[in-house]
Design an enzyme around this catalytic site. Structure first.
Site, mmCIF file in Angstrom:
data_model
loop_
_atom_site.group_PDB
_atom_site.id
_atom_site.type_symbol
_atom_site.label_atom_id
_atom_site.label_comp_id
_atom_site.label_asym_id
_atom_site.label_seq_id
_atom_site.Cartn_x
_atom_site.Cartn_y
_atom_site.Cartn_z
ATOM 1 N N ASP A 1 -54.105 0.523 -53.584
ATOM 2 C CA ASP A 1 -54.540 0.294 -54.747
ATOM 3 C C ASP A 1 -55.474 -1.105 -54.748
ATOM 4 O OD1 ASP A 1 -53.649 2.010 -56.408
ATOM 5 O OD2 ASP A 1 -51.516 0.829 -56.779
ATOM 6 N N HIS B 1 -45.487 -2.426 -49.832
ATOM 7 C CA HIS B 1 -45.309 -0.775 -50.217
ATOM 8 C C HIS B 1 -43.927 -0.558 -49.834
ATOM 9 C CE1 HIS B 1 -45.402 3.342 -50.316
ATOM 10 N NE2 HIS B 1 -46.406 3.217 -51.069
HETATM 11 N N1 ACO Z 1 -47.471 -10.280 -52.356
HETATM 12 C C1 ACO Z 1 -46.896 -11.315 -51.899
HETATM 13 N N2 ACO Z 1 -45.437 -11.092 -51.326
HETATM 14 C C2 ACO Z 1 -44.848 -9.813 -51.543
HETATM 15 C C3 ACO Z 1 -45.936 -8.619 -51.945
HETATM 16 C C4 ACO Z 1 -46.890 -8.988 -52.419
HETATM 17 N N3 ACO Z 1 -47.585 -8.305 -52.824
HETATM 18 N N4 ACO Z 1 -44.870 -7.671 -51.851
HETATM 19 C C5 ACO Z 1 -43.677 -7.992 -51.391
HETATM 20 N N5 ACO Z 1 -43.727 -9.272 -51.211
HETATM 21 C C6 ACO Z 1 -42.715 -10.138 -50.527
HETATM 22 C C7 ACO Z 1 -41.553 -10.339 -51.414
HETATM 23 O O1 ACO Z 1 -41.727 -11.551 -52.031
HETATM 24 C C8 ACO Z 1 -40.360 -10.431 -50.467
HETATM 25 O O2 ACO Z 1 -40.371 -11.803 -49.921
HETATM 26 P P1 ACO Z 1 -38.903 -12.598 -49.576
HETATM 27 O O3 ACO Z 1 -38.244 -11.505 -48.860
HETATM 28 O O4 ACO Z 1 -39.498 -13.917 -48.593
HETATM 29 O O5 ACO Z 1 -38.489 -12.685 -50.938
HETATM 30 C C9 ACO Z 1 -40.556 -9.392 -49.503
HETATM 31 O O6 ACO Z 1 -42.167 -9.225 -49.309
HETATM 32 C C10 ACO Z 1 -40.121 -7.984 -49.745
HETATM 33 O O7 ACO Z 1 -40.226 -7.779 -51.065
HETATM 34 P P2 ACO Z 1 -39.543 -6.569 -52.137
HETATM 35 O O8 ACO Z 1 -40.058 -7.020 -53.454
HETATM 36 O O9 ACO Z 1 -38.315 -6.674 -51.681
HETATM 37 O O10 ACO Z 1 -40.151 -5.195 -51.535
HETATM 38 P P3 ACO Z 1 -40.331 -3.990 -52.361
HETATM 39 O O11 ACO Z 1 -40.179 -2.943 -51.192
HETATM 40 O O12 ACO Z 1 -39.189 -3.824 -53.302
HETATM 41 O O13 ACO Z 1 -41.819 -4.031 -53.026
HETATM 42 C C11 ACO Z 1 -43.675 -3.433 -53.882
HETATM 43 C C12 ACO Z 1 -42.573 -3.118 -53.099
HETATM 44 C C13 ACO Z 1 -42.826 -3.509 -55.587
HETATM 45 C C14 ACO Z 1 -45.100 -2.425 -54.027
HETATM 46 C C15 ACO Z 1 -44.081 -4.912 -53.946
HETATM 47 O O14 ACO Z 1 -44.944 -4.864 -52.636
HETATM 48 C C16 ACO Z 1 -45.113 -5.326 -54.877
HETATM 49 O O15 ACO Z 1 -44.690 -5.855 -56.071
HETATM 50 N N6 ACO Z 1 -46.480 -5.137 -54.729
HETATM 51 C C17 ACO Z 1 -47.639 -5.530 -55.561
HETATM 52 C C18 ACO Z 1 -47.792 -4.595 -56.710
HETATM 53 C C19 ACO Z 1 -48.376 -3.288 -55.912
HETATM 54 O O16 ACO Z 1 -49.757 -3.540 -55.280
HETATM 55 N N7 ACO Z 1 -47.990 -2.108 -56.261
HETATM 56 C C20 ACO Z 1 -48.537 -0.894 -55.644
HETATM 57 C C21 ACO Z 1 -47.743 -0.365 -54.669
HETATM 58 S S1 ACO Z 1 -48.547 1.024 -54.038
HETATM 59 C C22 ACO Z 1 -48.170 2.381 -55.402
HETATM 60 O O17 ACO Z 1 -47.132 2.325 -56.059
HETATM 61 C C23 ACO Z 1 -49.182 2.933 -55.666
#
Ligand code: ACO
Length: 351
Positions: free
Chosen positions: A288, A238
């Site tokens: 979610d 998140h």
């Molecule tokens: N699974 C595995 N690794 C993850 C995940 C995940 N779900 N989410 C983030 N990471 C990792 C990234 O790979 C990154 O790792 P790194 O630094 O080694 O490259 C680090 O965590 C940071 O990730 P970002 O993408 O920069 O974080 P951001 O804040 O942009 O992402 C997001 C937030 C888009 C929600 C992301 O966590 C994601 O894609 N989650 C999966 C989709 C999801 O569940 N979305 C619902 C969110 S809640 C909502 O909107 C209702």
């Protein structure tokens, strides 16, 4: 919203207390008017919502015309846009927003339920005014009154989804609203944003991921493969919460009570691995992750889950839009151009 402490409040009330004691109707009133309603105020508000449930015949015709493979969020986007053509004066005051909001909040569950029945080849079910918002949705979907435990689980889902500060879809709604466009156009923008799998659409992907794993014994292998292939765990991570999402804790309780035992076990084992290996990077279980397990147990097709998210979130969108336009300023961010300027135009034959 306290992303470090893992806390969420609506107008000062903790999400835990609201999920325990309140209803979606009461929470919507709270979000819109700032205070919990008195008995009379709640009765009147719920009555207005119930009176607005009926869908115009023209809208049902539109639903019937939609391609069978279209995603329900896409159909909902069209349905809301269609309704907007009956009622598209600009919104200038919070009262304008609430007047249109009550009509749309009331109709969305019927649109979703009717689309489901059309796709299943079933006869449409008319709304009932004597049922709760959540109960009427399940009644219109399945054609019979839902068990009390399902009605309450759906009510809690709508409460938990109702509001979440400046997330992507709420921002989209406010941005369009700030142009003094109409309410429906703003909601259509929100639907577009919520549909994406990085936002609301993750609720569907999380269940697909549990089905893909298929067996609690496969969870560990699946998880490490996912990490190796840089695949994201859906329902985890998140932008603001760097702790376990407080809403997910409540959804987990309902998933345990109502969900399929095998799917719950897969999710629980995967959760343990996420928390052990990813939470140090700030990736934790989000809203979610567990909710789809509840809807799956009710027999709702997976592609409909984001529309349930929307059914709740439209309350929060409406509250933010009303607040914003009461002291409106056009939202117009700037971008920074990176590159050369003052380049000379070259005729196409010489490029
Ligand atoms: N699974 C595995 N690794 C993850 C995940 C995940 N779900 N989410 C983030 N990471 C990792 C990234 O790979 C990154 O790792 P790194 O630094 O080694 O490259 C680090 O965590 C940071 O990730 P970002 O993408 O920069 O974080 P951001 O804040 O942009 O992402 C997001 C937030 C888009 C929600 C992301 O966590 C994601 O894609 N989650 C999966 C989709 C999801 O569940 N979305 C619902 C969110 S809640 C909502 O909107 C209702």
């Amino acid at each position: 919203m306290d992303g470090k402490g893992g806390k969420l409040y609506y107008r000062g009330y903790s999400i835990e207390e609201l999920a325990e004691f309140s209803t979606f109707e009461e929470v919507t009133y709270l979000l819109w008017y700032g205070e919990l309603p008195s008995k009379g105020e709640l009765r009147e508000f719920s009555r207005k919502l119930a009176k607005n449930r009926e869908l115009p015949k023209e809208l049902l015709d539109v639903l019937e015309m939609m391609p069978k493979h279209a995603h329900p969020m896409g159909v909902l986007r069209t349905a809301v846009s269609f309704l907007g053509n009956f009622d598209d004066e600009p919104v200038k005051t919070p009262e304008d927003v609430y007047e249109k909001g009550i009509s749309l909040v009331a109709k969305i569950p019927g649109i979703v339920a009717s689309l489901y029945r059309l796709r299943m080849g079933l006869e449409l079910v008319k709304p009932r005014e004597d049922l709760s918002h959540a109960g009427n949705f399940l009644y219109m979907m399945f054609g019979k009154e839902p068990p009390k435990s399902w009605e309450r689980a759906m009510d809690v889902a709508l409460i938990l989804y109702a509001e979440h500060e400046l997330n992507a879809s709420t921002f989209a709604v406010m941005e369009v609203g700030s142009t003094l466009s109409d309410y429906y156009s703003a909601v259509v923008a929100g639907i577009g944003a919520l549909k994406g799998i990085l936002h609301g659409g993750a609720v569907e992907e999380a269940v697909r991921q549990f089905l893909e794993i298929g067996d609690p014994e496969r969870v560990e292998e699946w998880f490490f493969n996912a990490l190796k292939n840089k695949r994201r765990i859906m329902g985890a991570g998140h932008r603001v919460y760097k702790t376990y999402d407080p809403r997910a804790k409540i959804f987990k309780k309902y998933a345990r009570m109502i969900g399929d035992k095998r799917m719950y076990e897969i999710a629980e084992r995967l959760e343990t691995l996420v928390q052990k290996h990813l939470s140090k990077k700030g990736v934790n279980i989000n809203v979610d992750y567990w909710s789809g397990i509840i809807f799956y147990a009710m027999g709702i097709p997976i592609e409909f889950y984001t529309t349930i998210f929307l059914m709740g979130r439209i309350s929060g969108w409406t509250a933010h839009l009303a607040e914003y336009i009461s002291n409106n300023k056009l939202i117009r961010p700037r971008l920074q151009y990176i590159g050369e300027i003052g380049k000379r135009y070259i005729p196409i034959e010489r490029r």
